[in-house]
Design an enzyme around this catalytic site. Sequence first.
Site, PDB file in Angstrom:
ATOM      1  N   ASN A  69       0.849  -1.200   0.000  1.00  0.00           N
ATOM      2  CA  ASN A  69       0.000   0.000   0.000  1.00  0.00           C
ATOM      3  C   ASN A  69       0.880   1.245   0.000  1.00  0.00           C
ATOM      4  OD1 ASN A  69       0.541   0.818   2.867  1.00  0.00           O
ATOM      5  ND2 ASN A  69      -0.291  -1.238   3.184  1.00  0.00           N
ATOM      6  N   ASP A  79      -4.448  -6.517   4.932  1.00  0.00           N
ATOM      7  CA  ASP A  79      -5.457  -7.403   5.530  1.00  0.00           C
ATOM      8  C   ASP A  79      -5.442  -8.792   4.890  1.00  0.00           C
ATOM      9  OD1 ASP A  79      -6.601  -5.671   7.450  1.00  0.00           O
ATOM     10  OD2 ASP A  79      -7.519  -4.533   5.819  1.00  0.00           O
ATOM     11  N   LYS A 108       8.883 -16.564 -11.089  1.00  0.00           N
ATOM     12  CA  LYS A 108       8.180 -15.411 -11.663  1.00  0.00           C
ATOM     13  C   LYS A 108       7.014 -15.883 -12.545  1.00  0.00           C
ATOM     14  CE  LYS A 108       8.864 -11.413 -14.591  1.00  0.00           C
ATOM     15  NZ  LYS A 108       9.769 -10.669 -15.454  1.00  0.00           N
ATOM     16  N   PHE A 125      -4.536   3.459  14.477  1.00  0.00           N
ATOM     17  CA  PHE A 125      -4.769   4.483  13.453  1.00  0.00           C
ATOM     18  C   PHE A 125      -5.822   3.945  12.496  1.00  0.00           C
ATOM     19  CE2 PHE A 125      -1.390   7.767  13.667  1.00  0.00           C
ATOM     20  CZ  PHE A 125      -0.713   7.285  14.786  1.00  0.00           C
ATOM     21  N   LYS A 182     -13.431   0.407  14.815  1.00  0.00           N
ATOM     22  CA  LYS A 182     -12.113  -0.210  15.022  1.00  0.00           C
ATOM     23  C   LYS A 182     -11.634   0.014  16.455  1.00  0.00           C
ATOM     24  CE  LYS A 182     -10.783   0.089  10.184  1.00  0.00           C
ATOM     25  NZ  LYS A 182     -10.086   0.796   9.145  1.00  0.00           N
ATOM     26  N   LYS A 201     -11.003  -3.499  18.373  1.00  0.00           N
ATOM     27  CA  LYS A 201      -9.596  -3.846  18.621  1.00  0.00           C
ATOM     28  C   LYS A 201      -9.172  -3.530  20.055  1.00  0.00           C
ATOM     29  CE  LYS A 201      -8.548  -2.999  13.726  1.00  0.00           C
ATOM     30  NZ  LYS A 201      -7.550  -3.680  12.914  1.00  0.00           N
TER      31      LYS A 201
HETATM   32  O1  PMT Z   1       3.092   6.102   6.574  1.00  0.00           O
HETATM   33  P1  PMT Z   1       2.535   7.431   6.099  1.00  0.00           P
HETATM   34  O2  PMT Z   1       2.755   7.640   4.628  1.00  0.00           O
HETATM   35  O3  PMT Z   1       3.037   8.567   6.952  1.00  0.00           O
HETATM   36  O4  PMT Z   1       0.957   7.380   6.300  1.00  0.00           O
HETATM   37  C1  PMT Z   1       0.406   7.298   7.584  1.00  0.00           C
HETATM   38  C2  PMT Z   1      -0.840   6.411   7.636  1.00  0.00           C
HETATM   39  C3  PMT Z   1      -1.948   7.040   6.810  1.00  0.00           C
HETATM   40  C4  PMT Z   1      -0.513   5.016   7.076  1.00  0.00           C
HETATM   41  C5  PMT Z   1      -1.236   6.288   9.142  1.00  0.00           C
HETATM   42  O5  PMT Z   1      -1.520   7.558   9.637  1.00  0.00           O
HETATM   43  C6  PMT Z   1      -2.446   5.387   9.328  1.00  0.00           C
HETATM   44  O6  PMT Z   1      -3.566   5.816   9.257  1.00  0.00           O
HETATM   45  N1  PMT Z   1      -2.204   4.063   9.576  1.00  0.00           N
HETATM   46  C7  PMT Z   1      -3.269   3.059   9.671  1.00  0.00           C
HETATM   47  C8  PMT Z   1      -3.634   2.590   8.296  1.00  0.00           C
HETATM   48  C9  PMT Z   1      -4.937   1.792   8.236  1.00  0.00           C
HETATM   49  O7  PMT Z   1      -5.764   2.001   7.432  1.00  0.00           O
HETATM   50  O8  PMT Z   1      -5.132   0.950   9.096  1.00  0.00           O
HETATM   51  P2  PMT Z   1      -6.483  -0.019   9.124  1.00  0.00           P
HETATM   52  O9  PMT Z   1      -7.713   0.831   9.139  1.00  0.00           O
HETATM   53  O10 PMT Z   1      -6.350  -1.048   8.093  1.00  0.00           O
HETATM   54  O11 PMT Z   1      -6.291  -0.651  10.518  1.00  0.00           O
HETATM   55  C10 PMT Z   1      -6.668  -0.046  11.746  1.00  0.00           C
HETATM   56  C11 PMT Z   1      -5.583  -0.317  12.772  1.00  0.00           C
HETATM   57  O12 PMT Z   1      -5.386  -1.729  12.902  1.00  0.00           O
HETATM   58  C12 PMT Z   1      -4.241   0.264  12.397  1.00  0.00           C
HETATM   59  O13 PMT Z   1      -3.648   0.763  13.572  1.00  0.00           O
HETATM   60  C13 PMT Z   1      -3.478  -0.932  11.840  1.00  0.00           C
HETATM   61  O14 PMT Z   1      -2.074  -0.814  12.089  1.00  0.00           O
HETATM   62  C14 PMT Z   1      -4.058  -2.096  12.614  1.00  0.00           C
HETATM   63  N2  PMT Z   1      -4.073  -3.363  11.862  1.00  0.00           N
HETATM   64  C15 PMT Z   1      -4.670  -3.452  10.651  1.00  0.00           C
HETATM   65  C16 PMT Z   1      -4.702  -4.658   9.967  1.00  0.00           C
HETATM   66  C17 PMT Z   1      -4.101  -5.786  10.567  1.00  0.00           C
HETATM   67  N3  PMT Z   1      -4.074  -6.942   9.937  1.00  0.00           N
HETATM   68  N4  PMT Z   1      -3.506  -5.669  11.755  1.00  0.00           N
HETATM   69  C18 PMT Z   1      -3.502  -4.486  12.427  1.00  0.00           C
HETATM   70  O15 PMT Z   1      -2.980  -4.393  13.534  1.00  0.00           O
END
Ligand code: PMT
Length: 409
Positions: free
Chosen positions: A226, A295, A305, A336, A350, A354
């Site tokens: 991503n 995810d 390849k 986040f 979330k 979580k």
């Molecule tokens: O890295 P940059 O370019 O500075 O950008 C920053 C950012 C936009 C990536 C950051 O600010 C941010 O928002 N990070 C979370 C990205 C996200 O969309 O997360 P999510 O909505 O998929 O997941 C929610 C939370 O669960 C996050 O804290 C994530 O780390 C966590 N997660 C998600 C999926 C997973 N399988 N395990 C997790 O722990």
Amino acid sequence: MGRGRRLMHGHCERMDVPMKKQHIVLGVTGSIAVYKVADLTSRLVKAGYVVDVVMSKAAQEFVQPLTFQALTHRPVVTEMFTLHSEMAVEHIALAERADVLLIAPATANIIAKLRHGFADDMLSCTALATRAPIIIAPAMNDRMYENPVTQENIRVLQERGITFVGPGEGYLACGTMGRGRLTDVLDIYDAVKMVLGRRGDLAGRKIVVTAGGTEEPVDPVRCITNRSSGKMGYALAEAARDRGAEVHLITGPGSLRTPYGVRLTAVRTAREMLAAVEAATRDCDVLFMAAAVSDYRVAEAAQEKIKKSAGAPTLELVRNPDILASLTGDFVKVGFAAESQNLLANARAKLTSKGLSIIVANDITRAGSGFGTDTNEATLLFADGRQEDLPLMTKARLAHIILDRTADL
Ligand code: PMT
């Protein structure tokens, strides 16, 4: 507006620059690397520090004091006894005024003098008289650096609590390759911030931060990833370090500079990140999950390849573990959410599912916000229902506000 109390932004927010003017005494000794320290001085002044430069005689052979005077807007100290000085006993005044004494570049000679307590010039007198922490950035020929005498001097000074930053390895001014060159000035700058923040509000705290995007292999060439650059997570790691925390940064692949004074673990896949975070959070106080974790992963990545001649491939995807949701322990979890629609509703879901104390919701459709930018616009949602809308600001400044709110918990 959500159901919670809306906090006003703009009160008691930390900046990413020092609030109170802190005083750096910068000792400059005779090495060709002096010119790099002019750049460092400029950065320190721009960041709001007051910098008093003390130059040895040899340093003045490389660069005129005027260079540092122009950069700091302050007189440069070159003599031990100057009749026109504003201070009666200048080395004591400088020693007392210093919040930190930084010596960069530091020659083998000044390191030897400090080890043995010599006080035959302005800089060595100041070093002997100060109670401020001392940072030394060595720069010398590789053989001088590797000489057992220099190594012993460094070891003794380290045992006395002096911080050494560098030296780096590479091409040396004398034409050889080796260890002895002045380290990256950004590392020296970070070392100053870290040492000044040692007694900060997070001193003694262990903080784990994740950053960047994970990478799930499709075949040896391609991957699913991503747009996360890691900037938000790195900003949090640096801010926590500068407030005294012991920081472990777990990061996906990226091109950002490893922050000085932060333990870094590089991972690729979500499952690697899970293993690293599990191990790191065994004895931590707070986990900040700024990483964008994939995810899904490809059920079985191809060993070779995938050739286009075989036609468009069909990829079977399977769920990755949810790192935040799966971790439990006696630590605070801050997540986040990067959303393109229904920001607050998605983030709140979330926060609950979580088991988080705070979630930082960023709307990635807003200009200057989300992936890859140096700025971010976020809303903080708290487990107790509060909501705090923040304006667009640097990720460094946002990091400090997130730390403030986490420390309040
Ligand atoms: O890295 P940059 O370019 O500075 O950008 C920053 C950012 C936009 C990536 C950051 O600010 C941010 O928002 N990070 C979370 C990205 C996200 O969309 O997360 P999510 O909505 O998929 O997941 C929610 C939370 O669960 C996050 O804290 C994530 O780390 C966590 N997660 C998600 C999926 C997973 N399988 N395990 C997790 O722990």
